[in-house]
Write a protein that holds these residues in place. Structure first.
Motif, PDB file in Angstrom:
ATOM      1  N   ALA A 147       0.826  -1.214   0.000  1.00 18.06           N
ATOM      2  CA  ALA A 147       0.000   0.000   0.000  1.00 18.06           C
ATOM      3  C   ALA A 147       0.859   1.263   0.000  1.00 18.06           C
ATOM      4  N   SER A 148       1.866   1.290   0.836  1.00 14.71           N
ATOM      5  CA  SER A 148       2.741   2.455   0.916  1.00 14.71           C
ATOM      6  C   SER A 148       3.553   2.631  -0.370  1.00 14.71           C
ATOM      7  N   PHE A 206       3.474   5.683  -3.398  1.00 14.47           N
ATOM      8  CA  PHE A 206       4.650   6.316  -4.008  1.00 14.47           C
ATOM      9  C   PHE A 206       4.590   6.194  -5.533  1.00 14.47           C
ATOM     10  N   LEU A 207       4.328   4.979  -6.043  1.00 11.69           N
ATOM     11  CA  LEU A 207       4.295   4.766  -7.487  1.00 11.69           C
ATOM     12  C   LEU A 207       3.197   5.589  -8.153  1.00 11.69           C
ATOM     13  N   THR A 208       2.055   5.712  -7.499  1.00 11.60           N
ATOM     14  CA  THR A 208       0.957   6.498  -8.050  1.00 11.60           C
ATOM     15  C   THR A 208       1.372   7.956  -8.191  1.00 11.60           C
ATOM     16  N   ASP A 209       2.028   8.499  -7.176  1.00 11.58           N
ATOM     17  CA  ASP A 209       2.535   9.871  -7.248  1.00 11.58           C
ATOM     18  C   ASP A 209       3.627  10.011  -8.303  1.00 11.58           C
ATOM     19  N   ASP A 217      13.049   8.396   3.374  1.00 10.71           N
ATOM     20  CA  ASP A 217      11.947   8.935   4.176  1.00 10.71           C
ATOM     21  C   ASP A 217      11.086   7.846   4.807  1.00 10.71           C
ATOM     22  N   HIS A 218      11.263   6.594   4.393  1.00  9.24           N
ATOM     23  CA  HIS A 218      10.470   5.462   4.892  1.00  9.24           C
ATOM     24  C   HIS A 218      11.409   4.334   5.338  1.00  9.24           C
ATOM     25  N   PRO A 219      12.137   4.541   6.422  1.00  8.54           N
ATOM     26  CA  PRO A 219      13.125   3.540   6.844  1.00  8.54           C
ATOM     27  C   PRO A 219      12.512   2.200   7.226  1.00  8.54           C
ATOM     28  N   GLU A 220      11.202   2.159   7.431  1.00  4.47           N
ATOM     29  CA  GLU A 220      10.571   0.875   7.741  1.00  4.47           C
ATOM     30  C   GLU A 220      10.501  -0.039   6.517  1.00  4.47           C
ATOM     31  N   GLN A 221      10.661   0.526   5.333  1.00  5.22           N
ATOM     32  CA  GLN A 221      10.677  -0.273   4.103  1.00  5.22           C
ATOM     33  C   GLN A 221      12.088  -0.842   3.934  1.00  5.22           C
ATOM     34  N   ALA A 226       5.552  -6.216  -4.491  1.00  2.53           N
ATOM     35  CA  ALA A 226       4.645  -5.282  -3.817  1.00  2.53           C
ATOM     36  C   ALA A 226       3.743  -4.578  -4.826  1.00  2.53           C
ATOM     37  N   ALA A 227       4.314  -4.143  -5.937  1.00  3.61           N
ATOM     38  CA  ALA A 227       3.525  -3.445  -6.963  1.00  3.61           C
ATOM     39  C   ALA A 227       2.540  -4.387  -7.645  1.00  3.61           C
ATOM     40  N   LEU A 228       2.946  -5.612  -7.900  1.00  3.47           N
ATOM     41  CA  LEU A 228       2.026  -6.586  -8.501  1.00  3.47           C
ATOM     42  C   LEU A 228       0.857  -6.879  -7.565  1.00  3.47           C
TER      43      LEU A 228
END
Length: 141
Positions: free
Chosen positions: A64-65, A69-72, A100-104, A115-117
């Protein structure tokens, strides 16, 4: 050798996300996060890897996160006008997003594809068309 720059950027980014980037620097940086943030991310990664409820093969990239990002990112890479330019823009923006997203904590670029699929296959296809690649793994090196 048109893929060398984005692949190198991604490699450096993934190395930095693993907490090794600061060790390679020439000196301390005043804008770098406190060492606790890196240690916390490493501890979280170790804890989730040891957590049997997550499964050893769970994708560390939140679909989701990442899809947000990809949508933006989609219109930006589509507006570049060349596959190489779109690929470079994607790699640079992804590096910023990961910082900006160290949890990833992607293990490889294939985690981005998975993730994108899962979450946004249409957006993924648009971005791949703009970069002239068949997968994010290929586009990101």
């Amino acid at each position: 050798m048109k893929y060398a720059v984005p692949a190198t950027l991604l490699l450096l980014l993934l190395t930095a996300c693993g907490g090794k980037g600061a060790e390679a620097g020439a000196g301390p940086s005043t804008s770098a996060p406190a060492p606790d943030a890196s240690a916390s991310a490493s501890a979280s990664r170790s804890a989730s890897a040891a957590d049997p409820s997550r499964g050893g093969e769970a994708n560390p990239v939140d679909a989701a996160s990442f899809c947000a990002f990809l949508t933006d990112e989609r219109s930006k890479v589509e507006d570049v006008g060349s596959g190489v330019g779109a690929q470079a823009a994607l790699a640079i923006d992804l590096a910023t997003w990961l910082a900006d997203h160290p949890e990833q904590q992607p293990r490889t670029a294939a985690d981005f594809d998975a993730a994108a699929l899962e979450g946004c296959p249409e957006v993924r296809e648009s971005i791949l068309a703009a970069t002239d690649h068949d997968s994010l793994k290929e586009a990101l090196g």
